[in-house]
Write an enzyme that holds these catalytic residues in place. Structure first.
Site, PDB file in Angstrom:
ATOM      1  N   SER A 263       0.832  -1.201   0.000  1.00 52.64           N
ATOM      2  CA  SER A 263       0.000   0.000   0.000  1.00 52.64           C
ATOM      3  C   SER A 263       0.870   1.256   0.000  1.00 52.64           C
ATOM      4  CB  SER A 263      -0.914   0.017   1.223  1.00 52.64           C
ATOM      5  OG  SER A 263      -0.244   0.585   2.328  1.00 52.64           O
ATOM      6  N   LYS A 264       0.194   2.378  -0.193  1.00 50.96           N
ATOM      7  CA  LYS A 264       0.894   3.659  -0.182  1.00 50.96           C
ATOM      8  C   LYS A 264       1.654   3.873   1.121  1.00 50.96           C
ATOM      9  CE  LYS A 264      -2.585   5.907  -3.049  1.00 50.96           C
ATOM     10  NZ  LYS A 264      -2.989   4.559  -3.445  1.00 50.96           N
ATOM     11  N   ARG A 265       1.211   3.205   2.148  1.00 54.95           N
ATOM     12  CA  ARG A 265       1.887   3.360   3.443  1.00 54.95           C
ATOM     13  C   ARG A 265       3.337   2.915   3.379  1.00 54.95           C
ATOM     14  NH1 ARG A 265      -1.926   3.899   7.652  1.00 54.95           N
ATOM     15  NH2 ARG A 265      -4.001   3.965   6.762  1.00 54.95           N
TER      16      ARG A 265
END
Length: 564
Positions: A263-265
């Site tokens: 994910s973007k995380r």
RNA sequence: GGCCCCAUCGUCUAGUCAGGUCCAGGACGCCAGGUUUUCAUCCUGGAAACCGGGGUUCGAAUCCCCGUGGGGUCACCA
């Protein structure tokens, strides 16, 4: 005449976040491939029922661009330029926000049949109930409190009070047939009375997806495994609404190298770690507000705005992991390589085959060949695939595509090679010299750095100078001085011309070409790494080469290697 | 924690559904040599896995059960 309705309809149904996540891209690719393989339709539906997060019509553009870049086309859905929808069967519109009447009608039918009911708890009240359940270590399930209100009263209150509509989930076992996982069973009572219409009147995902899949004649639902747990809800809703149940196939998750769902995380994680490693207490000037920075650094679940994150990463000299399709494009990967690689995540055509194109997928894709295990994204393998693909390209093809990429992401390279108007002779030489040693377009652009840097700004790498010029009592330096004289008299500055001159020069001195090439390379580029020395010199041209040699000689004489 | 899903080299996987041809194949990565004017390639070779325990069977990576481990999910997001 062909049958009136297509035999198969698949769909990709992203929410308009503005970016096409690599996992979403794979989902789209598999849905596309399945539709092609089955000779059916592939449609695109925009799931924008979340008014709070609605980012406007432009936020679908990034997703459409991502799909187009990968080479995925769609038969139905928004047009790539956002003009009139493509809608050959007349099942649109394709934005859920424009399909309210359908959801309203479905909800009304369920309400009237007592298969759904109005509920009046506020979000705060529900949160409190959830907290209590958590503290008492029991699973939270809505307690149907609203059902204790007489039916007529519920309908009356719904006229004036804020409310949601909940599905009255029947307490029966649900068996979901999945093409990948087999049968998935859920015991009676495991599906709770989930919300199907929000307080703002918009449907939740569950209602919208069931209503639309039915209305659009979707026959196959291929989506990520994170949706598996939603499927029993959808099946129950389909029964209540009298809808057909499509064929389901849940794809294994794509996880990042760290092992968690990609994910973007991951970008935040990368930069946060770099900040810690660097012992950074304050953000570098011009990157992000100190207060925002402090809050972000302290909370590992907090995400920083993309632009600020990119500036911070640049200041720290760290590379952000590619997560969205756009990231891979910017990093200089070939679209067909990205498509090929992600197709391998959870799918295998069998045997030892792993290099293939979209046409192959359209012909050979098969749900039965999808795996069940989560797939780790291996950046190194992607890079290896891209390296192979670039190596297999023709010089002409590479020259053109690389130029197009540079125009957008490294215009200074295009200017340095005088290729603003199109592929120039210089550009051709540059591209041909760089292609065999480039893993990505960005890699090639870095390799062109020697051409971009002005002659009087070359910085000399200390180690390179030591090794190629100063070592053995300035052996290299002596070579360079002599070489300068030879080169000054050279008239043919083409790569072969320079190459021949260097070869003759080396032979004349009875040394290997390396003894000549490396000192020259350092003089011309400041480092021991550059394209083949003949191409490097030819690209620079006679005057610039001589100027660079003189400057290098002078710098070494003065002991100033930083070029000042 | 409840529920659900999963389990072959470090990683992606072939083989599993129709048990023997698998002392498990390929790819990326890694290690060791070699080619090469730098770098990057390229070539050759190598190490490297059926999570554990019970069954079933003449025979199990393949079937069954238990354990363990990993993941997903528990929103008026999708």
């Amino acid at each position: 005449m062909p049958a009136a309705s297509p035999p198969a309809v698949t769909r990709f149904a992203p929410s308009p976040t503005g970016h096409l996540h690599i996992g979403g891209a794979r989902t789209a690719l598999f849905n596309w491939a399945l539709a092609r393989r089955l000779g059916g339709h592939f449609l695109l539906r925009i799931e924008d029922t979340d008014r709070a997060r609605d980012a406007g019509p432009e936020s679908v553009v990034g997703i459409l661009r991502g799909l187009e870049w990968l080479g995925i086309d769609w038969d139905e859905g928004p047009a790539p330029d956002l003009s009139a929808d493509r809608d050959p069967r007349g099942v649109g519109p394709f934005r859920q926000s424009e399909r309210r009447a359908l959801y309203d009608d479905a909800a009304r039918r369920l309400l009237e049949a007592d298969l759904a009911y109005h509920a009046f708890e506020t979000p705060d009240e529900l949160a409190a109930m959830r907290d209590l359940a958590k503290r008492e270590k029991r699973p939270f399930r809505y307690d149907r409190a609203a059902l204790r209100i007489p039916r007529a009263e519920r309908f009356a209150r719904a006229e004036s009070e804020p409310h949601v509509v909940r599905f009255r989930a029947p307490e029966e076992e649900v068996v979901v047939r999945d093409e990948v996982l087999g049968e998935v069973r859920l015991a009676p009572g495991e599906v709770d009375d989930f919300v199907i219409v929000k307080a703002d009147g918009f449907p939740t995902y569950h209602l919208a997806v069931v209503v639309d899949d039915e209305a659009m004649g979707v026959t196959h639902v291929v989506r990520g495994q994170e949706h598996l747990i939603n499927t029993p809800r959808h099946v129950l809703l389909q029964r209540a609404l009298g809808c057909r149940t499509p064929i389901y196939a849940h794809l294994p998750l794509i996880v990042s190298p760290s092992g968690a769902k990609m994910s973007k995380r991951d970008k935040d994680r990368t930069v946060r770690r770099a900040c810690r490693d660097a012992g950074l207490a304050e953000p570098p000037p011009g990157t992000v507000e100190p207060a925002v920075f402090a809050r972000w650094l302290a909370d590992k679940n907090r995400q920083m705005e993309q632009g600020a994150l990119a500036r911070l990463a640049a200041a720290l000299g760290v590379t952000l992991p590619e997560i969205d399709v756009e990231d891979f494009r910017a990093a200089g990967y070939l679209p067909r390589v990205v498509a090929n690689y992600i197709a391998l995540l959870g799918f295998s055509p069998g045997g030892d085959v792993e290099k293939f194109d979209l046409a192959f997928l359209a012909e050979r894709f098969d749900l039965a060949r999808i795996g069940k295990t989560g797939a780790r994204f291996d950046y190194k393998k992607l890079l290896a695939f891209n390296t192979d693909a670039i190596a297999a390209m023709s010089d002409e093809d590479f020259a053109e595509r690389w130029r197009a990429w540079c125009l957008e992401f490294a215009p200074e390279v295009v200017r340095a090679a005088g290729a603003e108007a199109g592929v120039s002779p210089t550009w051709r030489v540059l591209a041909a010299a760089l292609r065999p040693r480039s893993k990505t377009f960005a890699d090639a652009a870095r390799g062109a750095g020697f051409l971009v840097t002005p002659d009087d700004e070359i910085a000399y790498d200390r180690k390179a100078v030591d090794k190629a010029l100063l070592k053995n009592d300035g052996e290299g330096l002596a070579v360079l001085r002599d070489l300068r004289r030879t080169l000054a008299g050279l008239t043919d500055w083409s790569a072969p011309g320079v190459g021949a001159a260097l070869g003759a020069f080396a032979e004349g001195r009875g040394v290997g070409l390396g003894k000549v090439a490396q000192p020259l390379r350092v003089a011309l580029t400041g480092s021991t790494v550059s394209p083949p020395i003949d191409a490097t010199a030819a690209l620079l041209g006679r005057d610039r080469c001589l100027a660079r040699i003189d400057r290098c000689l002078a710098a070494v004489d003065r002991g100033r290697f930083d070029g000042s």
